[in-house]
Enzyme design. Structure first.
Site, PDB file in Angstrom:
ATOM      1  N   GLU A 166       0.882  -1.179   0.000  1.00 64.01           N
ATOM      2  CA  GLU A 166       0.000   0.000   0.000  1.00 64.01           C
ATOM      3  C   GLU A 166       0.911   1.218   0.000  1.00 64.01           C
ATOM      4  O   GLU A 166       1.508   1.545   1.025  1.00 64.01           O
ATOM      5  CB  GLU A 166      -0.894  -0.011   1.248  1.00 64.01           C
ATOM      6  CG  GLU A 166      -1.723  -1.278   1.424  1.00 64.01           C
ATOM      7  CD  GLU A 166      -2.872  -1.352   0.438  1.00 64.01           C
ATOM      8  OE1 GLU A 166      -3.201  -0.324  -0.172  1.00 64.01           O
ATOM      9  OE2 GLU A 166      -3.430  -2.446   0.274  1.00 64.01           O
ATOM     10  N   CYS A 224      -2.180   9.153   2.756  1.00 66.39           N
ATOM     11  CA  CYS A 224      -1.918   8.635   1.407  1.00 66.39           C
ATOM     12  C   CYS A 224      -3.044   8.961   0.438  1.00 66.39           C
ATOM     13  O   CYS A 224      -2.811   9.112  -0.746  1.00 66.39           O
ATOM     14  CB  CYS A 224      -1.711   7.130   1.483  1.00 66.39           C
ATOM     15  SG  CYS A 224      -3.095   6.283   2.276  1.00 66.39           S
TER      16      CYS A 224
HETATM   17  P1  NAD Z   1       8.529   4.791   4.452  1.00 64.12           P
HETATM   18  O1  NAD Z   1       8.444   3.900   3.265  1.00 64.12           O
HETATM   19  O2  NAD Z   1       9.756   5.603   4.606  1.00 64.12           O
HETATM   20  O3  NAD Z   1       8.363   3.961   5.810  1.00 64.12           O
HETATM   21  C1  NAD Z   1       7.244   3.155   6.080  1.00 64.12           C
HETATM   22  C2  NAD Z   1       7.638   2.066   7.060  1.00 64.12           C
HETATM   23  O4  NAD Z   1       8.564   1.193   6.412  1.00 64.12           O
HETATM   24  C3  NAD Z   1       8.331   2.576   8.314  1.00 64.12           C
HETATM   25  O5  NAD Z   1       7.934   1.800   9.424  1.00 64.12           O
HETATM   26  C4  NAD Z   1       9.795   2.349   7.993  1.00 64.12           C
HETATM   27  O6  NAD Z   1      10.605   2.210   9.156  1.00 64.12           O
HETATM   28  C5  NAD Z   1       9.727   1.055   7.209  1.00 64.12           C
HETATM   29  N1  NAD Z   1      10.865   0.834   6.299  1.00 64.12           N
HETATM   30  C6  NAD Z   1      11.695   1.750   5.745  1.00 64.12           C
HETATM   31  N2  NAD Z   1      12.621   1.129   4.975  1.00 64.12           N
HETATM   32  C7  NAD Z   1      12.359  -0.196   5.041  1.00 64.12           C
HETATM   33  C8  NAD Z   1      12.954  -1.352   4.454  1.00 64.12           C
HETATM   34  N3  NAD Z   1      14.007  -1.261   3.637  1.00 64.12           N
HETATM   35  N4  NAD Z   1      12.404  -2.566   4.721  1.00 64.12           N
HETATM   36  C9  NAD Z   1      11.319  -2.678   5.517  1.00 64.12           C
HETATM   37  N5  NAD Z   1      10.734  -1.622   6.120  1.00 64.12           N
HETATM   38  C10 NAD Z   1      11.236  -0.392   5.877  1.00 64.12           C
HETATM   39  O7  NAD Z   1       7.228   5.708   4.401  1.00 64.12           O
HETATM   40  P2  NAD Z   1       6.864   6.937   5.359  1.00 64.12           P
HETATM   41  O8  NAD Z   1       7.524   8.163   4.857  1.00 64.12           O
HETATM   42  O9  NAD Z   1       7.041   6.571   6.763  1.00 64.12           O
HETATM   43  O10 NAD Z   1       5.277   7.034   5.105  1.00 64.12           O
HETATM   44  C11 NAD Z   1       4.735   7.898   4.166  1.00 64.12           C
HETATM   45  C12 NAD Z   1       4.439   7.162   2.879  1.00 64.12           C
HETATM   46  O11 NAD Z   1       3.505   6.116   3.138  1.00 64.12           O
HETATM   47  C13 NAD Z   1       3.772   8.065   1.849  1.00 64.12           C
HETATM   48  O12 NAD Z   1       4.307   7.794   0.583  1.00 64.12           O
HETATM   49  C14 NAD Z   1       2.310   7.655   1.921  1.00 64.12           C
HETATM   50  O13 NAD Z   1       1.578   7.926   0.750  1.00 64.12           O
HETATM   51  C15 NAD Z   1       2.436   6.177   2.193  1.00 64.12           C
HETATM   52  N6  NAD Z   1       1.197   5.634   2.788  1.00 64.12           N
HETATM   53  C16 NAD Z   1       0.426   4.815   2.026  1.00 64.12           C
HETATM   54  C17 NAD Z   1      -0.782   4.332   2.538  1.00 64.12           C
HETATM   55  C18 NAD Z   1      -1.675   3.440   1.712  1.00 64.12           C
HETATM   56  O14 NAD Z   1      -2.579   2.845   2.275  1.00 64.12           O
HETATM   57  N7  NAD Z   1      -1.467   3.344   0.409  1.00 64.12           N
HETATM   58  C19 NAD Z   1      -1.169   4.681   3.835  1.00 64.12           C
HETATM   59  C20 NAD Z   1      -0.342   5.520   4.581  1.00 64.12           C
HETATM   60  C21 NAD Z   1       0.852   5.994   4.052  1.00 64.12           C
END
Ligand code: NAD
Length: 531
Positions: free
Chosen positions: A268, A302
């Protein structure tokens, strides 16, 4: 930290009166993290920029340990059956509702949202517990299907829980997203190791407490914390199925890992969501809907719109009304306050919003509303901002800003609006505002997104837990919520048995004898439209 245990949790006093959470309550929540290394990270409160708590961090060994214990607990949980799981999840629903004040306080403290926007999350996590509790059996129970050779073979399909899910969540909607991804996994008979984002771990731990106090075995839902690059990766290394929510860049990394290990992953991801305003709207009403859709949670959602395409016939009236509504919005991130919007959640968000704004204005964009950092209100507070004259060379034209900034474009008609809306690498959510729902549905049918909301910003689809949620194009793979959300956690197994009434042919002679009757059977099934 010690291993998670099933203790009865007496709800702590709401922290609003003291300006911070009760330290003993926080210490109890910390004890529920699988973290033994002794390292911690200081988490700041978005409203003040002051330290909120020292979060214990997990090690890769803790992640391995959490999976090992969750695997053991999962075997009994899967065997316990749908009725037991339903009872536990319904009790969890009731405890979430009963503990809503603490949960709302924690959402506000960790994310800087307003009370109403924090309540959205409590509502949604409770609704996820209820939906998955009540829907799991209907979606996943074993059923008989038509076999290829009736009377010779009887066929059944059952759904085997995949094991332990690795659930990875971001900071922006901790309760909603944990509810959607964890409760569906538990209802399907899986265990969960959840990698909580550091900024929102307390929310997840308190939500987990409600489930534990409702009867969920403590080892079945483990929470780990730490960097994505180490702890997130460790989770993807062990998981039997991955449910990831976060940025598209991280989603791609996880997809590569999942492909190497041949485990399924629902992803997502990000969005650059369009809103189309048709010329038959009431401009004032449309402006109010647009303002909530774009700036609730300060646009750090998001599914928030970041691009508005308004048709020429209503452009002037809508823009005037929208600018007026934005100008009247109150910004107040203090927990318990009654502001219309809260604050950006941290320095990284503030830096990104400023960078997009500075880039856009340097290249000729016009600020129609907002545009200023408000340190007088909070260290990361930023005015809801509306831009015009945005062009493709600016970062905010096609990239996700994820906070505060929305671009407005005037288009000639709905065809041009649809073309512009679809001209994006993303395809998460779209919004259509119109005086005619029938007309809006026609427009919705042409949009390349995973959800479309008509005369609502995002809550229509995001809150419809019985309907699938997910993205097209670079916004993700797979769907959460609804039957799809449950099915991602199981493997379908076909069990076919010989009835013994008629033996399937085993020799050339039997094949010769049965060929004509089998052709007849094929034709009869075709006539009877039997699948
Ligand atoms: P991010 O991808 O930086 O981090 C999300 C999560 O993934 C965090 O817990 C982070 O620690 C973890 N993570 C980071 N690198 C990783 C790796 N290599 N392996 C496994 N886990 C890892 O995203 P963010 O900046 O924290 O969140 C914002 C983003 O999330 C925006 O792009 C937003 O649109 C998206 N989002 C999408 C939805 C949806 O339902 N489509 C919902 C909420 C947020």
């Amino acid at each position: 930290m010690s291993a998670p245990v099933a203790v009865s949790h007496a709800p702590a006093a709401p922290p609003r009166s003291t300006g911070g959470p009760d330290p003993q309550w926080v210490a109890e929540l910390h004890d529920d993290i699988t973290a033994t290394g002794g390292d911690t990270r200081t988490v700041l409160a978005p409203a003040t920029g002051e330290p909120l708590h020292e979060l214990p961090l997990s090690t890769p060994g803790d992640v391995a340990d959490a999976f090992a214990r969750a695997r053991l607990a999962q075997v009994a949980w899967a065997r316990a059956g749908f009725a037991h799981r339903r009872r536990v999840l319904l009790r969890a629903h009731d405890l979430i509702v009963a503990r809503r004040e603490q949960l709302i306080d924690l959402v506000q403290l960790e994310t800087g949202k307003t009370r109403g926007q924090a309540f959205e999350e409590v509502y949604q996590s409770a609704a996820s517990a209820r939906y998955n509790a009540l829907a799991a059996r209907g979606v996943l129970r074993s059923r008989r299907v038509h076999s290829g050779a009736p009377t010779v073979i009887e066929a059944r399909v059952r759904h085997r829980p995949r094991g332990v899910a690795g659930v990875i969540t971001p900071w922006n909607f901790p309760l909603s997203l944990a509810g959607m991804d964890v409760f569906s996994a538990l209802a399907a008979g899986c265990g969960v190791v959840q990698k909580a984002d550091e900024q929102a771990a307390l929310n997840i731990l308190e939500l987990r407490r409600a489930a534990i106090d409702a009867g969920l075995p403590g080892d079945l839902w483990a929470v780990v914390t730490g960097d994505g690059a180490t702890i997130g990766e460790a989770v993807t290394d062990h998981a039997d199925v991955i449910a990831f929510t976060g940025s598209t860049a991280t989603g791609r990394r996880i997809a590569r890992k999942a492909a190497e290990r041949l485990v399924p992953a629902s992803l997502e991801l990000g969005g650059k969501n369009p809103m189309i305003v048709l010329d038959d709207v009431d401009p004032g009403k449309a402006a109010r809907q647009a303002a909530y859709a774009c700036y609730a949670s300060m646009g750090q959602l998001c599914v928030s719109p970041e691009r508005i395409y308004v048709t020429r016939g209503v452009a002037d009236a809508f823009t005037r009304a929208f600018v007026r509504v934005i100008g009247s919005m109150t910004i107040d991130p203090a927990p318990g306050s009654a502001g219309d919007v809260g604050t950006l959640t941290g320095q990284a968000q503030l830096d990104r919003v400023r960078a997009h704004l500075d880039d856009a204005t340097a290249k000729g964009a016009t600020v129609l509303a907002g545009g200023a950092h408000r340190p007088d209100i909070g260290p990361y507070a930023f005015e809801p901002t509306l831009l015009a004259d945005v062009s493709p060379d600016m970062h905010c034209f096609a990239e996700e800003t994820f906070g505060a900034i929305v671009s407005l474009y005037v288009v000639d008609d709905e065809e041009e609006a649809v073309l512009a809306a679809n001209a994006s690498d993303y395809g998460l959510n779209a919004v259509v505002l119109s005086g005619s729902v029938a007309r809006a549905r026609r427009v919705a049918a042409a949009l390349e997104t995973g959800s479309v909301n008509i005369n609502e910003g995002y809550r229509g689809s995001f809150g419809s837990i019985a309907a699938p949620m997910g993205g097209s194009k670079q916004s993700g793979l797979g769907r959460r919520n609804g039957p799809d959300g449950l099915k991602r956690y199981v493997e379908s197994v076909t069990v076919a048995s010989a009835t013994g009434l008629i033996q399937a042919p085993t020799s050339a002679r039997e094949w010769r004898m049965l060929e004509q009757p089998m052709l007849l059977l094929l034709r009869a099934q075709r006539v009877l439209r039997r699948r």
